[in-house]
Scaffold this motif. Sequence first.
Motif, PDB file in Angstrom:
ATOM      1  N   ALA A  16      33.733  33.855  13.238  1.00 31.02           N
ATOM      2  CA  ALA A  16      35.126  33.966  12.825  1.00 31.02           C
ATOM      3  C   ALA A  16      35.864  32.655  13.056  1.00 31.02           C
ATOM      4  CB  ALA A  16      35.803  35.102  13.596  1.00 31.02           C
ATOM      5  N   LEU A  17      35.599  32.026  14.204  1.00 27.84           N
ATOM      6  CA  LEU A  17      36.219  30.723  14.502  1.00 27.84           C
ATOM      7  C   LEU A  17      35.832  29.697  13.435  1.00 27.84           C
ATOM      8  CD1 LEU A  17      36.250  29.055  18.028  1.00 27.84           C
ATOM      9  CD2 LEU A  17      35.780  27.729  15.980  1.00 27.84           C
ATOM     10  N   ALA A  18      34.543  29.648  13.107  1.00 29.42           N
ATOM     11  CA  ALA A  18      34.067  28.645  12.143  1.00 29.42           C
ATOM     12  C   ALA A  18      34.642  28.886  10.753  1.00 29.42           C
ATOM     13  CB  ALA A  18      32.542  28.666  12.097  1.00 29.42           C
ATOM     14  N   THR A  19      34.676  30.141  10.316  1.00 34.54           N
ATOM     15  CA  THR A  19      35.168  30.407   8.960  1.00 34.54           C
ATOM     16  C   THR A  19      36.663  30.120   8.837  1.00 34.54           C
ATOM     17  OG1 THR A  19      35.323  32.758   9.569  1.00 34.54           O
ATOM     18  CG2 THR A  19      33.391  32.067   8.317  1.00 34.54           C
ATOM     19  N   ARG A  20      37.427  30.366   9.914  1.00 30.87           N
ATOM     20  CA  ARG A  20      38.856  30.031   9.843  1.00 30.87           C
ATOM     21  C   ARG A  20      39.065  28.518   9.842  1.00 30.87           C
ATOM     22  NH1 ARG A  20      43.362  30.683   7.325  1.00 30.87           N
ATOM     23  NH2 ARG A  20      45.200  31.225   8.560  1.00 30.87           N
ATOM     24  N   LEU A  21      38.246  27.759  10.550  1.00 30.90           N
ATOM     25  CA  LEU A  21      38.358  26.300  10.502  1.00 30.90           C
ATOM     26  C   LEU A  21      38.033  25.782   9.104  1.00 30.90           C
ATOM     27  CD1 LEU A  21      36.830  25.090  13.899  1.00 30.90           C
ATOM     28  CD2 LEU A  21      39.237  25.039  13.190  1.00 30.90           C
ATOM     29  N   ILE A  22      37.027  26.370   8.465  1.00 29.39           N
ATOM     30  CA  ILE A  22      36.709  25.985   7.082  1.00 29.39           C
ATOM     31  C   ILE A  22      37.887  26.322   6.170  1.00 29.39           C
ATOM     32  CG2 ILE A  22      35.192  26.455   5.119  1.00 29.39           C
ATOM     33  CD1 ILE A  22      32.957  27.014   7.167  1.00 29.39           C
ATOM     34  N   SER A  23      38.470  27.506   6.368  1.00 31.58           N
ATOM     35  CA  SER A  23      39.648  27.892   5.596  1.00 31.58           C
ATOM     36  C   SER A  23      40.770  26.877   5.766  1.00 31.58           C
ATOM     37  CB  SER A  23      40.114  29.283   6.048  1.00 31.58           C
ATOM     38  OG  SER A  23      41.422  29.560   5.604  1.00 31.58           O
ATOM     39  N   ALA A  24      40.980  26.420   7.010  1.00 26.29           N
ATOM     40  CA  ALA A  24      42.035  25.439   7.279  1.00 26.29           C
ATOM     41  C   ALA A  24      41.797  24.130   6.528  1.00 26.29           C
ATOM     42  CB  ALA A  24      42.133  25.173   8.780  1.00 26.29           C
ATOM     43  N   GLU A  25      40.535  23.727   6.416  1.00 24.63           N
ATOM     44  CA  GLU A  25      40.241  22.492   5.699  1.00 24.63           C
ATOM     45  C   GLU A  25      40.508  22.633   4.206  1.00 24.63           C
ATOM     46  OE1 GLU A  25      39.778  19.610   7.297  1.00 24.63           O
ATOM     47  OE2 GLU A  25      40.264  20.996   8.912  1.00 24.63           O
ATOM     48  N   TYR A  26      40.249  23.801   3.653  1.00 22.18           N
ATOM     49  CA  TYR A  26      40.604  24.023   2.245  1.00 22.18           C
ATOM     50  C   TYR A  26      42.117  24.049   2.057  1.00 22.18           C
ATOM     51  CZ  TYR A  26      35.818  24.855   0.734  1.00 22.18           C
ATOM     52  OH  TYR A  26      34.487  24.702   0.420  1.00 22.18           O
ATOM     53  N   LEU A  27      42.847  24.571   3.033  1.00 22.16           N
ATOM     54  CA  LEU A  27      44.310  24.510   2.974  1.00 22.16           C
ATOM     55  C   LEU A  27      44.783  23.060   2.982  1.00 22.16           C
ATOM     56  CD1 LEU A  27      45.192  27.380   5.475  1.00 22.16           C
ATOM     57  CD2 LEU A  27      45.793  27.339   3.055  1.00 22.16           C
ATOM     58  N   ALA A  28      44.163  22.251   3.853  1.00 22.06           N
ATOM     59  CA  ALA A  28      44.575  20.846   3.980  1.00 22.06           C
ATOM     60  C   ALA A  28      44.310  20.054   2.711  1.00 22.06           C
ATOM     61  CB  ALA A  28      43.847  20.205   5.166  1.00 22.06           C
ATOM     62  N   SER A  29      43.354  20.516   1.897  1.00 24.01           N
ATOM     63  CA  SER A  29      42.994  19.765   0.687  1.00 24.01           C
ATOM     64  C   SER A  29      43.925  20.047  -0.483  1.00 24.01           C
ATOM     65  CB  SER A  29      41.556  20.111   0.289  1.00 24.01           C
ATOM     66  OG  SER A  29      41.476  21.447  -0.189  1.00 24.01           O
ATOM     67  N   GLN A  30      44.856  20.997  -0.323  1.00 25.98           N
ATOM     68  CA  GLN A  30      45.768  21.345  -1.418  1.00 25.98           C
ATOM     69  C   GLN A  30      46.994  20.436  -1.409  1.00 25.98           C
ATOM     70  OE1 GLN A  30      46.423  25.681  -1.297  1.00 25.98           O
ATOM     71  NE2 GLN A  30      44.383  25.883  -0.412  1.00 25.98           N
ATOM     72  N   SER A  31      47.659  20.372  -2.538  1.00 27.69           N
ATOM     73  CA  SER A  31      48.783  19.454  -2.686  1.00 27.69           C
ATOM     74  C   SER A  31      50.100  20.120  -2.290  1.00 27.69           C
ATOM     75  CB  SER A  31      48.866  18.965  -4.131  1.00 27.69           C
ATOM     76  OG  SER A  31      49.086  20.073  -4.995  1.00 27.69           O
ATOM     77  N   GLU A  32      51.115  19.303  -2.140  1.00 24.80           N
ATOM     78  CA  GLU A  32      52.463  19.817  -1.870  1.00 24.80           C
ATOM     79  C   GLU A  32      53.481  18.861  -2.493  1.00 24.80           C
ATOM     80  OE1 GLU A  32      55.312  21.342   1.820  1.00 24.80           O
ATOM     81  OE2 GLU A  32      53.604  20.028   2.224  1.00 24.80           O
ATOM     82  N   ARG A  33      54.399  19.430  -3.237  1.00 22.64           N
ATOM     83  CA  ARG A  33      55.419  18.608  -3.877  1.00 22.64           C
ATOM     84  C   ARG A  33      56.401  18.083  -2.832  1.00 22.64           C
ATOM     85  NH1 ARG A  33      57.149  22.161  -7.069  1.00 22.64           N
ATOM     86  NH2 ARG A  33      59.188  22.641  -6.179  1.00 22.64           N
ATOM     87  N   PRO A  34      56.717  16.788  -2.848  1.00 22.80           N
ATOM     88  CA  PRO A  34      57.674  16.239  -1.883  1.00 22.80           C
ATOM     89  C   PRO A  34      59.018  16.967  -1.961  1.00 22.80           C
ATOM     90  CG  PRO A  34      56.539  14.467  -3.045  1.00 22.80           C
ATOM     91  CD  PRO A  34      56.153  15.737  -3.734  1.00 22.80           C
ATOM     92  N   GLY A  35      59.577  17.263  -0.804  1.00 22.87           N
ATOM     93  CA  GLY A  35      60.885  17.917  -0.751  1.00 22.87           C
ATOM     94  C   GLY A  35      60.851  19.417  -0.960  1.00 22.87           C
ATOM     95  N   LEU A  36      59.659  20.007  -1.067  1.00 18.24           N
ATOM     96  CA  LEU A  36      59.562  21.437  -1.351  1.00 18.24           C
ATOM     97  C   LEU A  36      60.250  22.313  -0.301  1.00 18.24           C
ATOM     98  CD1 LEU A  36      58.415  23.772  -3.070  1.00 18.24           C
ATOM     99  CD2 LEU A  36      56.324  23.622  -1.686  1.00 18.24           C
ATOM    100  N   PRO A  37      60.088  22.046   1.025  1.00 15.31           N
ATOM    101  CA  PRO A  37      60.735  22.923   2.005  1.00 15.31           C
ATOM    102  C   PRO A  37      62.243  23.040   1.834  1.00 15.31           C
ATOM    103  CG  PRO A  37      59.077  21.585   3.078  1.00 15.31           C
ATOM    104  CD  PRO A  37      59.205  21.063   1.677  1.00 15.31           C
ATOM    105  N   GLY A  38      62.865  21.988   1.310  1.00 17.80           N
ATOM    106  CA  GLY A  38      64.311  22.033   1.120  1.00 17.80           C
ATOM    107  C   GLY A  38      64.759  22.926  -0.018  1.00 17.80           C
ATOM    108  N   GLU A  39      63.813  23.379  -0.854  1.00 18.21           N
ATOM    109  CA  GLU A  39      64.172  24.206  -2.004  1.00 18.21           C
ATOM    110  C   GLU A  39      64.257  25.694  -1.662  1.00 18.21           C
ATOM    111  OE1 GLU A  39      61.457  23.405  -5.148  1.00 18.21           O
ATOM    112  OE2 GLU A  39      61.675  21.220  -4.994  1.00 18.21           O
ATOM    113  N   HIS A  40      63.780  26.078  -0.486  1.00 18.91           N
ATOM    114  CA  HIS A  40      63.772  27.490  -0.106  1.00 18.91           C
ATOM    115  C   HIS A  40      64.807  27.728   0.988  1.00 18.91           C
ATOM    116  CE1 HIS A  40      60.124  28.663  -2.357  1.00 18.91           C
ATOM    117  NE2 HIS A  40      59.803  27.390  -2.187  1.00 18.91           N
ATOM    118  N   ARG A  41      65.562  28.810   0.837  1.00 18.48           N
ATOM    119  CA  ARG A  41      66.616  29.126   1.796  1.00 18.48           C
ATOM    120  C   ARG A  41      66.048  29.788   3.037  1.00 18.48           C
ATOM    121  NH1 ARG A  41      69.545  30.487  -3.120  1.00 18.48           N
ATOM    122  NH2 ARG A  41      68.815  32.644  -3.035  1.00 18.48           N
TER     123      ARG A  41
END
Length: 439
Positions: A170-195
Amino acid sequence: MTRDGVFFCAMVGLGESYIAAFAIAIGLGDVATGLIATGPMLAGACLQLVTPLGVRVLGSYRTWVVWCARLQALSFIPLVVGAFIGRIDVLWLALATVAYWTAGMSAGPAWNAWVTSLVPDSIRETFFARRTRAAHAALLVALVFGGLALELGRTQGVELSVFGVLFAGALATRLISAEYLASQSERPGLPGEHRTLGPADTWRRLREAGSLRVLQYLLVMQVVTNIAAPYFTPYMLNRLGLSYGEFMALIAASFLARVAVLPRLGRIARDESARRLLWLGGLGIVPLPILWLVSDSFLYLLAVQLVAGCAWAAIELATTLSFFEGIVEADRASVLSVFNLANALATVAGALIGAGLLTHFETSPHLYAWLFAASTFGRLIAASMLSRTPTATRVGPGFQMRTLAVRPSGVAVQRPILASITDRLPEAPVPHVQEEEGS
């Protein structure tokens, strides 16, 4: 994103699903086992309220979610160590599960806000449906593997070591999941668009959306359900003496029933209303605890699980749709935090009532009969509240849920993928009923 979901659900199937069974294997009593399965959820739901602050400090949804995922993976370390050395202090077990739920719940609202920006509207329904199918398949495979491995470990006298292997997986699969999360993109300034809504604004949004009465029913239903639900694991493993293979099969049966009926339930919500689902599920869950007392035949228990999976799928889909449908997209992540907290408070309240009943009737030969009867009576009272819930509009067909945990009672801890909640269908608009002040 799909691979993240697959490895996340593998973690759930290998790890979280067997924490209560591990507590029994190391000698914790029925009450302690039930509270370990529920109490940490409340701590997690409270601590997840710092998510908006964390996102603002980091300036990124992605960074916050990735680090929460890594922390959730590391929360298995005490469980791995305890399993291999053959003992673990209850305090360490509690701290590990608190860390697990805190990290998981803190990641949820931020992930939902982030993922909405990544998947175009035109493909959301198809994409999230395929992602959910892949994730559910991974959870089922992990769950079956865990149950068979534990049964083999029991026959070979290395049961606790197998728990250690599962938790390490379980520890290993969640770490792998985290690496796939890290590989995704994020638009600059996105957090400021949500209230980020305060308590007063959240209350006003829920009242305007007609969600307060649904919330009231949800809270009562969660309290009375969790009088019994956290104690099904000790009931099955200790009182009925089921093997790990049979225990796994019962969990898998309710999960498979849930997955099988969801498309049909989605069509009912689309073609008729979420309120019809609410009635079907609300009445369907009433007799479930009592049905567990009728027979200890494994085939009978398997049939009860299939019914439970269908009933709980209906009620969870309906309550979530009714709760979120009237909330605008920019506010849904904040409202999800309130949804998490309300659910956790009700869950722990019910578990504490159940713990009190178990303690009071400890010497009674009908201990679990009292517990299950109390939950059934409470569910009947909760069902009487259904007539007060507003008539919801019809909803889009592509709604999907994330599975955070599966329970042998048929209940699953699921949260919505907010990006998959489509707008109400224009051809059949039925306005929400406004809540009155003080209702």
